[in-house]
Design a protein around this motif. Structure first.
Motif, PDB file in Angstrom:
ATOM      1  N   ARG A 101       0.834  -1.198   0.000  1.00 37.13           N
ATOM      2  CA  ARG A 101       0.000   0.000   0.000  1.00 37.13           C
ATOM      3  C   ARG A 101       0.876   1.258   0.000  1.00 37.13           C
ATOM      4  O   ARG A 101       1.890   1.303   0.677  1.00 37.13           O
ATOM      5  CB  ARG A 101      -0.921  -0.002   1.219  1.00 37.13           C
ATOM      6  CG  ARG A 101      -1.925   1.151   1.234  1.00 37.13           C
ATOM      7  CD  ARG A 101      -3.112   0.852   2.146  1.00 37.13           C
ATOM      8  NE  ARG A 101      -4.023   1.982   2.257  1.00 37.13           N
ATOM      9  CZ  ARG A 101      -4.940   2.311   1.347  1.00 37.13           C
ATOM     10  NH1 ARG A 101      -5.044   1.592   0.236  1.00 37.13           N
ATOM     11  NH2 ARG A 101      -5.739   3.340   1.517  1.00 37.13           N
ATOM     12  N   HIS A 102       0.448   2.256  -0.745  1.00 40.36           N
ATOM     13  CA  HIS A 102       1.093   3.576  -0.795  1.00 40.36           C
ATOM     14  C   HIS A 102       2.554   3.510  -1.246  1.00 40.36           C
ATOM     15  O   HIS A 102       3.438   4.061  -0.588  1.00 40.36           O
ATOM     16  CB  HIS A 102       0.989   4.284   0.553  1.00 40.36           C
ATOM     17  CG  HIS A 102      -0.412   4.546   1.004  1.00 40.36           C
ATOM     18  ND1 HIS A 102      -1.409   4.976   0.155  1.00 40.36           N
ATOM     19  CD2 HIS A 102      -0.991   4.427   2.229  1.00 40.36           C
ATOM     20  CE1 HIS A 102      -2.540   5.122   0.843  1.00 40.36           C
ATOM     21  NE2 HIS A 102      -2.314   4.791   2.089  1.00 40.36           N
ATOM     22  N   TRP A 110      -0.437  10.348   1.761  1.00 40.79           N
ATOM     23  CA  TRP A 110      -1.577   9.588   1.254  1.00 40.79           C
ATOM     24  C   TRP A 110      -2.264   8.787   2.364  1.00 40.79           C
ATOM     25  O   TRP A 110      -3.472   8.571   2.321  1.00 40.79           O
ATOM     26  CB  TRP A 110      -1.141   8.682   0.104  1.00 40.79           C
ATOM     27  CG  TRP A 110      -1.080   9.435  -1.190  1.00 40.79           C
ATOM     28  CD1 TRP A 110       0.022  10.010  -1.759  1.00 40.79           C
ATOM     29  CD2 TRP A 110      -2.177   9.727  -2.062  1.00 40.79           C
ATOM     30  NE1 TRP A 110      -0.313  10.643  -2.921  1.00 40.79           N
ATOM     31  CE2 TRP A 110      -1.654  10.485  -3.141  1.00 40.79           C
ATOM     32  CE3 TRP A 110      -3.530   9.416  -2.037  1.00 40.79           C
ATOM     33  CZ2 TRP A 110      -2.457  10.942  -4.190  1.00 40.79           C
ATOM     34  CZ3 TRP A 110      -4.327   9.871  -3.088  1.00 40.79           C
ATOM     35  CH2 TRP A 110      -3.792  10.631  -4.143  1.00 40.79           C
ATOM     36  N   GLU A 114      -6.143   9.464   2.640  1.00 42.78           N
ATOM     37  CA  GLU A 114      -7.088   8.356   2.460  1.00 42.78           C
ATOM     38  C   GLU A 114      -7.839   8.014   3.750  1.00 42.78           C
ATOM     39  O   GLU A 114      -8.744   7.179   3.740  1.00 42.78           O
ATOM     40  CB  GLU A 114      -6.343   7.112   1.966  1.00 42.78           C
ATOM     41  CG  GLU A 114      -5.704   7.277   0.607  1.00 42.78           C
ATOM     42  CD  GLU A 114      -6.700   7.141  -0.519  1.00 42.78           C
ATOM     43  OE1 GLU A 114      -7.307   6.071  -0.650  1.00 42.78           O
ATOM     44  OE2 GLU A 114      -6.874   8.124  -1.265  1.00 42.78           O
ATOM     45  N   ASP A 116      -6.644   6.433   6.377  1.00 40.50           N
ATOM     46  CA  ASP A 116      -6.301   5.097   6.878  1.00 40.50           C
ATOM     47  C   ASP A 116      -6.244   5.120   8.410  1.00 40.50           C
ATOM     48  O   ASP A 116      -5.506   5.929   8.979  1.00 40.50           O
ATOM     49  CB  ASP A 116      -4.935   4.662   6.345  1.00 40.50           C
ATOM     50  CG  ASP A 116      -4.912   4.470   4.836  1.00 40.50           C
ATOM     51  OD1 ASP A 116      -5.978   4.560   4.210  1.00 40.50           O
ATOM     52  OD2 ASP A 116      -3.814   4.223   4.304  1.00 40.50           O
ATOM     53  N   PHE A 187      -2.771  -5.802  -3.700  1.00 43.11           N
ATOM     54  CA  PHE A 187      -3.076  -4.714  -2.763  1.00 43.11           C
ATOM     55  C   PHE A 187      -2.214  -3.472  -2.991  1.00 43.11           C
ATOM     56  O   PHE A 187      -2.221  -2.556  -2.184  1.00 43.11           O
ATOM     57  CB  PHE A 187      -2.905  -5.224  -1.327  1.00 43.11           C
ATOM     58  CG  PHE A 187      -3.753  -6.427  -1.029  1.00 43.11           C
ATOM     59  CD1 PHE A 187      -5.121  -6.334  -0.965  1.00 43.11           C
ATOM     60  CD2 PHE A 187      -3.163  -7.674  -0.844  1.00 43.11           C
ATOM     61  CE1 PHE A 187      -5.912  -7.447  -0.714  1.00 43.11           C
ATOM     62  CE2 PHE A 187      -3.942  -8.794  -0.587  1.00 43.11           C
ATOM     63  CZ  PHE A 187      -5.324  -8.673  -0.529  1.00 43.11           C
ATOM     64  N   THR A 189      -1.009   0.064  -4.115  1.00 41.82           N
ATOM     65  CA  THR A 189      -1.549   1.374  -4.460  1.00 41.82           C
ATOM     66  C   THR A 189      -0.380   2.335  -4.620  1.00 41.82           C
ATOM     67  O   THR A 189       0.714   2.090  -4.113  1.00 41.82           O
ATOM     68  CB  THR A 189      -2.513   1.917  -3.390  1.00 41.82           C
ATOM     69  OG1 THR A 189      -1.798   2.084  -2.151  1.00 41.82           O
ATOM     70  CG2 THR A 189      -3.691   0.987  -3.154  1.00 41.82           C
ATOM     71  N   ARG A 190      -0.621   3.443  -5.312  1.00 42.87           N
ATOM     72  CA  ARG A 190       0.435   4.411  -5.582  1.00 42.87           C
ATOM     73  C   ARG A 190       0.271   5.637  -4.698  1.00 42.87           C
ATOM     74  O   ARG A 190      -0.849   6.029  -4.367  1.00 42.87           O
ATOM     75  CB  ARG A 190       0.425   4.809  -7.056  1.00 42.87           C
ATOM     76  CG  ARG A 190       0.833   3.671  -7.985  1.00 42.87           C
ATOM     77  CD  ARG A 190       0.850   4.124  -9.439  1.00 42.87           C
ATOM     78  NE  ARG A 190       1.858   5.162  -9.660  1.00 42.87           N
ATOM     79  CZ  ARG A 190       1.571   6.408 -10.007  1.00 42.87           C
ATOM     80  NH1 ARG A 190       0.318   6.790 -10.181  1.00 42.87           N
ATOM     81  NH2 ARG A 190       2.534   7.296 -10.198  1.00 42.87           N
ATOM     82  N   ALA A 191       1.414   6.254  -4.361  1.00 40.27           N
ATOM     83  CA  ALA A 191       1.414   7.464  -3.530  1.00 40.27           C
ATOM     84  C   ALA A 191       2.318   8.514  -4.166  1.00 40.27           C
ATOM     85  O   ALA A 191       3.391   8.825  -3.657  1.00 40.27           O
ATOM     86  CB  ALA A 191       1.875   7.131  -2.121  1.00 40.27           C
TER      87      ALA A 191
END
Length: 200
Positions: A101-102, A110, A114, A116, A187, A189-191
């Motif tokens: 993630r991220h 992020w 987001e 989180d 899972f 995701t980009r940040a």
């Protein structure tokens, strides 16, 4: 264990301080900017200092001989495959998220953006793709409601990074190898930089 540290700024200095008290030999310190505070700390400690020819890439010629492990700490330079091959155990870095993630330069921002409730830190193997190498160590922490990215970094994520880095170094010293668990691409995701994300 001979370690080459590549990094910058406050986290680079804190990582250097941890290494100096952790029973490893520091083969050298690599920086993108000779005026950076990590460069100053390396000079003060009498360490071999090298300023990168290209601030975006660390080449094999910039890795001191007989390096066992490359560690990056707040370095935005890509460590070339040849540089990683010049190190017996390759290289590891710290990413302030629960990879995959991220992935990216603005992981903490992020995390806040987001919303989180939980985040964490990951020591990962440096690889050709950014933040995509195998996981060597990972631990989670709660995000306090209302805190900023800087507050989260200073309260939890920077100290966690130093703790995890020390744990992985101890493993490498004891076993002569690094833990490695592949990331689950489902899972990921980009940040990217927040400004770029807003403009996109």
């Amino acid at each position: 264990m001979r370690v080459t540290l590549a990094g910058s700024r406050h986290f680079g200095v804190k990582t250097l301080e941890m290494l100096l008290t952790h029973g490893v030999e520091i083969a050298g310190v690599v920086v993108a900017d000779g005026d950076d505070r990590l460069a100053a700390a390396a000079r003060d400690a009498g360490l071999n200092l090298h300023v990168q020819a290209d601030p975006k890439v660390i080449e094999a010629s910039e890795i001191p001989p007989d390096t066992d492990l490359i560690i990056t700490a707040h370095s935005h330079a890509r460590v070339s495959e040849e540089a990683l091959a010049a190190s017996r155990l390759g290289g590891i870095g710290y990413h302030p998220s629960l990879l995959p993630r991220h992935r990216g330069i603005a992981a903490v921002e992020w995390t806040i953006r987001e919303g989180d409730p939980v985040t964490g830190g990951t020591i990962y193997h440096l690889a050709e793709r950014m933040d995509a190498g195998a996981i060597a160590a990972q631990e989670w922490c709660f995000v306090v409601k209302g805190e900023t990215a800087r507050e989260l970094w200073e309260r939890a994520l920077a100290p966690l990074g130093l703790k995890l880095m020390a744990r992985v170094i101890d493993h490498a010293k004891t076993f002569g190898s690094l833990p490695a668990k592949p990331q689950d691409e489902r899972f990921a995701t980009r940040a990217p930089r927040i400004k770029a994300a807003v403009e996109a």
